[in-house]
Design an enzyme around this catalytic site. Structure first.
Site, PDB file in Angstrom:
ATOM      1  N   PRO A   2      34.539  45.644  43.297  1.00  0.00           N
ATOM      2  CA  PRO A   2      34.596  44.575  44.303  1.00  0.00           C
ATOM      3  C   PRO A   2      33.221  43.976  44.573  1.00  0.00           C
ATOM      4  O   PRO A   2      32.262  44.689  44.815  1.00  0.00           O
ATOM      5  CB  PRO A   2      35.145  45.267  45.555  1.00  0.00           C
ATOM      6  CG  PRO A   2      35.114  46.722  45.288  1.00  0.00           C
ATOM      7  CD  PRO A   2      34.854  46.958  43.849  1.00  0.00           C
ATOM      8  N   GLU A   3      33.145  42.662  44.476  1.00  0.00           N
ATOM      9  CA  GLU A   3      31.912  41.956  44.810  1.00  0.00           C
ATOM     10  C   GLU A   3      32.125  41.242  46.141  1.00  0.00           C
ATOM     11  O   GLU A   3      33.189  41.340  46.748  1.00  0.00           O
ATOM     12  CB  GLU A   3      31.581  40.964  43.689  1.00  0.00           C
ATOM     13  CG  GLU A   3      31.255  41.671  42.368  1.00  0.00           C
ATOM     14  CD  GLU A   3      29.850  41.406  41.879  1.00  0.00           C
ATOM     15  OE1 GLU A   3      29.003  40.983  42.691  1.00  0.00           O
ATOM     16  OE2 GLU A   3      29.607  41.607  40.687  1.00  0.00           O
ATOM     17  N   HIS A  90      45.543  58.408  46.445  1.00  0.00           N
ATOM     18  CA  HIS A  90      44.224  57.811  46.674  1.00  0.00           C
ATOM     19  C   HIS A  90      44.141  57.024  47.973  1.00  0.00           C
ATOM     20  O   HIS A  90      43.152  56.347  48.219  1.00  0.00           O
ATOM     21  CB  HIS A  90      43.834  56.936  45.483  1.00  0.00           C
ATOM     22  CG  HIS A  90      43.814  57.691  44.189  1.00  0.00           C
ATOM     23  ND1 HIS A  90      42.985  58.773  43.985  1.00  0.00           N
ATOM     24  CD2 HIS A  90      44.528  57.546  43.054  1.00  0.00           C
ATOM     25  CE1 HIS A  90      43.188  59.248  42.758  1.00  0.00           C
ATOM     26  NE2 HIS A  90      44.128  58.531  42.183  1.00  0.00           N
ATOM     27  N   ARG A 109      38.127  56.262  42.895  1.00  0.00           N
ATOM     28  CA  ARG A 109      36.868  56.865  42.432  1.00  0.00           C
ATOM     29  C   ARG A 109      36.003  57.376  43.575  1.00  0.00           C
ATOM     30  O   ARG A 109      35.006  58.060  43.342  1.00  0.00           O
ATOM     31  CB  ARG A 109      36.104  55.857  41.555  1.00  0.00           C
ATOM     32  CG  ARG A 109      36.914  55.499  40.308  1.00  0.00           C
ATOM     33  CD  ARG A 109      36.163  54.558  39.412  1.00  0.00           C
ATOM     34  NE  ARG A 109      34.930  55.156  38.892  1.00  0.00           N
ATOM     35  CZ  ARG A 109      34.051  54.513  38.156  1.00  0.00           C
ATOM     36  NH1 ARG A 109      34.250  53.240  37.864  1.00  0.00           N
ATOM     37  NH2 ARG A 109      32.972  55.109  37.721  1.00  0.00           N
ATOM     38  N   ARG A 150       6.045  37.599  42.494  1.00  0.00           N
ATOM     39  CA  ARG A 150       6.849  38.587  41.778  1.00  0.00           C
ATOM     40  C   ARG A 150       6.935  38.234  40.294  1.00  0.00           C
ATOM     41  O   ARG A 150       7.248  37.110  39.927  1.00  0.00           O
ATOM     42  CB  ARG A 150       8.268  38.664  42.374  1.00  0.00           C
ATOM     43  CG  ARG A 150       8.312  39.014  43.856  1.00  0.00           C
ATOM     44  CD  ARG A 150       7.830  40.415  44.142  1.00  0.00           C
ATOM     45  NE  ARG A 150       8.660  41.446  43.540  1.00  0.00           N
ATOM     46  CZ  ARG A 150       9.647  42.071  44.179  1.00  0.00           C
ATOM     47  NH1 ARG A 150       9.951  41.753  45.424  1.00  0.00           N
ATOM     48  NH2 ARG A 150      10.336  43.023  43.571  1.00  0.00           N
TER      49      ARG A 150
END
Ligand SMILES: [Zn+2]
Length: 268
Positions: A2-3, A90, A109, A150
């Site tokens: 999931p983003e 789950h 997971r 950077r």
């Protein structure tokens, strides 16, 4: 995995059944995910009314009238399911509303997490303290300040949660392609004008994915009732060897251990 758009879609879906409702019952069906559930989770949530929901980076926030906020992270495989026909092994945390809606946090997971923090102290919660600005609140000048000096690749810097919060691999690839910026370009060397394009591209790719997720919500009270996962199409992500709109060919390289997809023709 999931983003941000999946988390945002999940939060909007949960809000439809939780906002304004009382939590009638809480059941932790195991003691932990990635870390232990708070010991007093049931005690603090049971009977509380949900006053609102929100998101910070890839964390979902459920605020209650007891000035508590339950913070969830979906990890690698988490999802909330609403009124699922039967509980699976789950389904690790259950919330039941006073309307009898049953919400199950499913996470095969178990890289996800659930925390409970006083709402007024959210800013000081350690995982939030170091986070950079939200992608939708990003300003090109602010981004330039964060990238100044950077020398690391822009692709890696954009995935750094201290620079921008909640951006994952997929949307960094897509946004860099849309802004025509080469993923290996040194972060500090991108001009303000191009950063302006990049900020616009980040907001667009996320907003389009959130819209796609929103349209998937219309049938979210389906028998499987799973929130947050929806089909999406990408322009470069996972498209190695496929044509780019410009006539070039999408290439895959590895940066920081993750795949980067980009077009060497139109990204400079
Ligand atoms: Zn191209």
């Amino acid at each position: 995995m999931p983003e941000l758009p999946e988390v945002e879609t999940t939060v909007r879906g949960l809000a439809r059944v939780l906002k304004g409702r009382r939590i009638a019952r809480v059941e932790a069906r195991r003691a932990d995910l990635r870390r232990s559930f708070p010991e007093d989770l049931g005690q603090r949530l049971t009977g509380a009314r949900v006053t609102g929901l929100g998101r910070r980076a890839k964390y979902g926030l459920i605020h209650t009238d007891r000035d508590d906020t339950m913070i969830f992270h979906l990890g690698m495989s988490g999802s909330w399911r609403i009124d699922h026909a039967s509980l699976g092994k789950h389904d690790h945390l259950l919330l039941e509303t006073d309307e009898g809606k049953r919400l199950a946090l499913n996470d095969p997971r178990r890289f996800g997490s659930v925390d409970l923090v006083a709402t007024g102290e959210l800013h000081d919660w350690p995982p939030f303290k170091a986070l950079g600005p939200e992608p939708f609140e990003l300003d090109p000048r602010e981004l330039r300040k964060r990238l100044r000096g950077r020398t690391a690749a822009i692709k890696l810097l954009l995935g750094d949660q201290r620079i921008v919060a909640g951006l994952g691999n997929i949307y960094v690839c897509e946004a860099l392609h849309r802004a025509k910026i080469h993923p290996k370009r040194r972060g500090g060397s991108v001009s303000l004008e191009r950063l302006g394009r990049l900020v616009g591209a980040i907001e667009e790719v996320l907003a389009e994915a959130i819209d796609a997720g929103g349209s998937s919500l219309k049938d979210f009270i389906s028998p499987d009732g799973e929130l947050g996962y929806f089909s999406k199409s990408f322009v470069v992500y996972d498209r190695e060897g496929r044509p780019c709109r410009c006539g070039g060919t999408v290439k895959r390289i590895v940066q920081g251990g993750r795949s980067t997809f980009y077009c060497p023709e139109c990204q400079r």
